[in-house]
Design an enzyme around this catalytic site. Structure first.
Site, short mmCIF file in Angstrom:
data_model
loop_
_atom_site.label_atom_id
_atom_site.label_comp_id
_atom_site.label_asym_id
_atom_site.label_seq_id
_atom_site.Cartn_x
_atom_site.Cartn_y
_atom_site.Cartn_z
N LYS A 144 0.59 -1.10 -0.20
CA LYS A 144 -0.05 0.07 0.04
C LYS A 144 0.80 1.34 0.04
CE LYS A 144 -0.45 -0.15 5.07
NZ LYS A 144 -1.17 -0.01 6.35
N ARG A 193 -10.27 0.33 14.92
CA ARG A 193 -10.08 1.11 13.51
C ARG A 193 -10.86 0.39 12.74
NH1 ARG A 193 -3.98 1.56 11.35
NH2 ARG A 193 -4.61 -0.83 10.91
N TYR A 196 17.58 30.43 7.93
CA TYR A 196 16.46 31.08 8.56
C TYR A 196 16.82 31.06 10.10
CZ TYR A 196 13.90 30.83 4.40
OH TYR A 196 13.40 30.93 2.98
N MET A 241 12.40 24.70 2.77
CA MET A 241 11.82 23.74 1.93
C MET A 241 12.51 23.08 0.82
SD MET A 241 8.72 25.22 -0.71
CE MET A 241 7.54 26.04 0.80
#
Length: 344
Positions: free
Chosen positions: A33, A128, A242, A290
């Site tokens: 999966k 679940r 940063y 990022m």
């Protein structure tokens, strides 16, 4: 070269399946999966089929269609989410096997696809997915004659071998399925390691195939090498990145590489990891941003062209620990900007 290279070792994944198959006292399937835990479901599934897997599991029908296209007819492809509204055409077109999770799903499946293979998922305490004992008791008499191909449940705490929940769920599953004339399955990777009492007729390893805990003997299946974009000299007292969070303790050489949290390299892991040049660690200099990460390469003999963030010196679970998460999240977050290269 500006894209980082994610190397996926299909032979390691196949070897991990073989190792878990040897530990299982029954048939061993494979969970592919989430696009094969982020590594490419089609390529991974074919490698596992060549290793001997004949049953596969995915989360939703759309994933099952991809795996069927990769494998062709024959292997079972189970759908953990069961038979959802809108899935009937996909299930039929790709011969998928839903694990039915509720009385409503059972009725839905029997009305629309009475001849299509199916299984049952039972809830033994995880709360679940699956039918609880009362719901199962109410529908089993009318459903079992339809010959399910599997009756399964899932362990909540299998990565903690001494957790009392494991024995509780084992008792519950054994009781709920004591007179079921169908193959039974309880264990994923962690359950395999709990021993033969948990194996029943089919095991379903997932993360252990891809080199993750709790399978400590797994071969690493991924490496990630990041291209160096720029190297600059930074004087003692200057800051990098940063927020001015890193200050050079000496005159340093700083390498900036092409990857960041947009690529699944979680910002929170930054203070606790290094990049690697071979076996030499290069501490991060400043925050993961990022698209970029900077590291102190002052002690390297030669300026590097690439630095590794996943490899022999630092595996998936080391990154996970550094970020306060689990290896599953690291694997499934590895981003689409990486150039994927397959070995084996």
């Amino acid at each position: 070269m500006s894209a980082a290279i994610l190397t996926i070792d299909l032979s390691a994944i196949a070897d991990n399946w073989r190792a878990l198959n040897r530990l299982s006292t029954c048939e061993t399937s494979a969970v592919v999966k989430a696009d094969g835990y982020g590594l490419g479901a089609a390529r991974v599934a074919r490698a596992l089929a060549e290793a001997g897997a004949r049953r596969f599991f995915v989360a939703v029908a759309e994933e099952g269609a991809v795996v069927r296209q990769a494998l062709g007819p024959g292997p079972m492809i189970g759908i953990f989410s069961g038979h959802m509204d809108g899935d009937t055409d996909l299930i039929a077109a790709h011969d998928l096997t839903p694990m039915l999770n509720s009385a409503e799903q059972v009725l839905h499946h029997m009305e629309r696809m009475p001849a299509q293979a199916f299984g049952f998922q039972l809830d033994t305490g995880m709360n679940r997915l699956g039918m609880e004992a009362a719901e199962w008791a109410a529908i089993r008499g009318i459903s079992l004659p339809a010959s399910p191909v599997l009756v399964m449940s899932h362990l909540a705490c299998a990565d903690e071998p001494d957790h009392p929940m494991n024995a509780r769920q084992l008792r519950e599953f054994a009781g709920m399925t004591a007179d079921v004339d169908a193959p039974r399955s309880l264990s994923a990777t962690g359950g395999i390691l709990l021993g033969k009492d948990y194996h029943f007729d089919l095991t379903r390893p997932g993360v252990g195939l891809y080199g993750g805990l709790p399978f400590v003997d797994a071969r690493p299946a991924v490496a990630l090498d990041l291209p160096v974009i720029q190297i600059r000299d930074v004087s003692a007292g200057e800051t990098v990145g940063y927020g001015n969070t890193w200050t050079a303790p000496r005159d340093c050489r700083i390498a900036t590489v092409a990857a960041g949290y947009a690529d699944g390299l979680i910002r929170a892991m930054g203070p606790n990891i290094s990049l690697y040049s071979g076996d030499v660690p290069c501490p991060l200099a400043g925050r993961i941003s990022m698209d970029l990460i900077s590291a102190d390469v002052t002690d390297l003999a030669q300026p590097p062209e690439t630095l590794s963030i996943l490899g022999p010196g630092q595996g998936v679970d080391a990154l996970a620990d550094a970020a306060g998460t689990i290896g599953y999240e690291i694997l499934t977050s590895l981003g689409p900007r990486y150039r994927r290269e397959y070995r084996g």
